[in-house]
Design a protein around this motif. Sequence first.
Motif, PDB file in Angstrom:
ATOM      1  N   ALA A  21       0.821  -1.095  -0.073  1.00  0.00           N
ATOM      2  CA  ALA A  21       0.033  -0.005   0.043  1.00  0.00           C
ATOM      3  C   ALA A  21       0.753   1.084   0.072  1.00  0.00           C
ATOM      4  O   ALA A  21       0.787   2.258  -0.627  1.00  0.00           O
ATOM      5  N   ALA A  34       1.944   1.785  -3.508  1.00  0.00           N
ATOM      6  CA  ALA A  34       1.170   2.146  -4.569  1.00  0.00           C
ATOM      7  C   ALA A  34       1.141   3.689  -4.232  1.00  0.00           C
ATOM      8  O   ALA A  34       0.829   4.334  -5.158  1.00  0.00           O
ATOM      9  N   LEU A  35       1.064   4.054  -2.888  1.00  0.00           N
ATOM     10  CA  LEU A  35       0.722   5.659  -2.499  1.00  0.00           C
ATOM     11  C   LEU A  35       2.083   6.462  -2.924  1.00  0.00           C
ATOM     12  O   LEU A  35       1.680   7.521  -3.777  1.00  0.00           O
ATOM     13  N   PRO A  87      -0.261   9.007   3.052  1.00  0.00           N
ATOM     14  CA  PRO A  87      -1.430   8.483   3.531  1.00  0.00           C
ATOM     15  C   PRO A  87      -2.534   9.372   4.077  1.00  0.00           C
ATOM     16  O   PRO A  87      -3.595   8.898   3.884  1.00  0.00           O
ATOM     17  N   ILE A 133      -5.539  10.095   1.805  1.00  0.00           N
ATOM     18  CA  ILE A 133      -6.451   8.935   1.228  1.00  0.00           C
ATOM     19  C   ILE A 133      -7.624   9.272   1.985  1.00  0.00           C
ATOM     20  O   ILE A 133      -7.800   9.536   3.220  1.00  0.00           O
ATOM     21  N   LEU A 188      -9.755   3.557   2.522  1.00  0.00           N
ATOM     22  CA  LEU A 188      -9.065   2.385   2.503  1.00  0.00           C
ATOM     23  C   LEU A 188     -10.103   1.273   2.207  1.00  0.00           C
ATOM     24  O   LEU A 188     -10.984   1.255   3.185  1.00  0.00           O
ATOM     25  N   LEU A 233      -7.707   4.080  -1.672  1.00  0.00           N
ATOM     26  CA  LEU A 233      -6.724   2.988  -1.354  1.00  0.00           C
ATOM     27  C   LEU A 233      -7.360   1.616  -1.320  1.00  0.00           C
ATOM     28  O   LEU A 233      -8.091   1.488  -0.679  1.00  0.00           O
ATOM     29  N   GLU A 281      -6.035  -2.941  -1.191  1.00  0.00           N
ATOM     30  CA  GLU A 281      -5.096  -3.611  -1.129  1.00  0.00           C
ATOM     31  C   GLU A 281      -5.599  -5.062  -0.557  1.00  0.00           C
ATOM     32  O   GLU A 281      -6.606  -5.308  -0.239  1.00  0.00           O
ATOM     33  N   SER A 315      -1.774  -3.733  -4.510  1.00  0.00           N
ATOM     34  CA  SER A 315      -2.488  -2.407  -4.055  1.00  0.00           C
ATOM     35  C   SER A 315      -2.343  -1.399  -5.330  1.00  0.00           C
ATOM     36  O   SER A 315      -1.872  -1.568  -6.205  1.00  0.00           O
ATOM     37  N   VAL A 355      -4.235   2.855  -6.243  1.00  0.00           N
ATOM     38  CA  VAL A 355      -4.725   3.765  -5.658  1.00  0.00           C
ATOM     39  C   VAL A 355      -5.596   4.310  -6.940  1.00  0.00           C
ATOM     40  O   VAL A 355      -5.261   4.444  -8.080  1.00  0.00           O
ATOM     41  N   ARG A 400      -8.391   7.590  -8.056  1.00  0.00           N
ATOM     42  CA  ARG A 400      -9.157   8.906  -7.809  1.00  0.00           C
ATOM     43  C   ARG A 400     -10.486   8.601  -8.543  1.00  0.00           C
ATOM     44  O   ARG A 400     -10.867   8.615  -9.601  1.00  0.00           O
TER      45      ARG A 400
END
Length: 323
Positions: A230, A233-234, A241, A244, A247, A306, A308, A318, A320, A322
Amino acid sequence: MLRSRILGCGAYLPEKVLTNDDLAETVDTSNDWIIERTGITRRHIAADGELTSDLAFSAAERAIAAAGIPANEIDLLILATSTPDNTFPATAAKVQARLGMRHGVAFDVQAVCAGFICALSVADKFLLSGQARIALIIGAETYSRILDWNDRSTCVLFGDGAGAAVLRAEESAGNGADRGVLSVKMHSDGRNYDALYVDGGVSSSQTAGHLRMKGKEVYRHAVVKLAAVAGEALQAAGLAPGEIDWLVPHQANLRIINAVAQRLELPAEKLVVTVDRHANTSSASIPLALVEAIEDGRIKSGDVVLMEAIGGGFVWGSAVVRW
Ligand code: UT7
């Protein structure tokens, strides 16, 4: 620049519900043990004759309706499952025919509980390369057919279900506020093959087999690997974090979900949790949770989501997005 934007999601759960108390009538377990160790209270079970393709089709129909596009415009269908209708053809082929898709390509991917992330990753690459324009990805499972219903250490953990998403390649400004898939990261480590597997198969035993798991070992790997991927991926999405909104994790165990969130320093209000009512539906768990959070108004346009997941192999990943 192209981005894969999610146009709509859909989900389907079989009608039959099996509670912890129902299970306690047939195996040596209790509602208290299951809730304390996993957070699960109940799960859905496919009816006799209700196949993975049926669940997948229902979820797909709803995703297509939510996306507001005709099914025959879809030119890529990827179905993630470890419980296909038949050894071959791909279960995706059956769903393709039922949806009336007459062009493009349909195939299955097998990445167990990480199947939805894998399907998303593959679809994203097809869309960004121009090989497809509109993709339908589905996670659909009937784990009830591969559970050993006498093994209390596994049979209480899983359920049946399906979820789907429609994605379209769209031009984006590339200005950091793009809607769509921002990043996907995936890994596997086949040395853990025996930690979570099915003890049957065409080539090995010519039987379907039953799910076997070294629960504690899987748990340990899950928390560490999910938090790490995760984070990757971020980073790939250029986000912290704290940026986000939601999750949406694979739903295997509430303790794993909370432990990963803690490592990412995400507050409980940002977690989408369905494991309590769905149990672990493998590749279907993320899209099932997405649909719940979209329909109840939590996930809104512009939100950063996010996801995972980890599954047998191990394979984990994972993404991400939008919204
Ligand atoms: O989706 C793929 C990823 N899968 C997962 O993420 C699953 C990861 N693992 C887990 O979620 C947890 O390890 C489990 C929920 C499977 C097990 O929880 P645990 O806290 O690791 O329990 P345990 O396996 O250490 O078992 C503790 C005790 C044992 O008894 P003893 O040896 O202490 O006397 C088990 O026999 O609980 C017993 N037990 C049960 N008791 C009542 C195991 N299953 C049950 C049960 N009901 N269903």
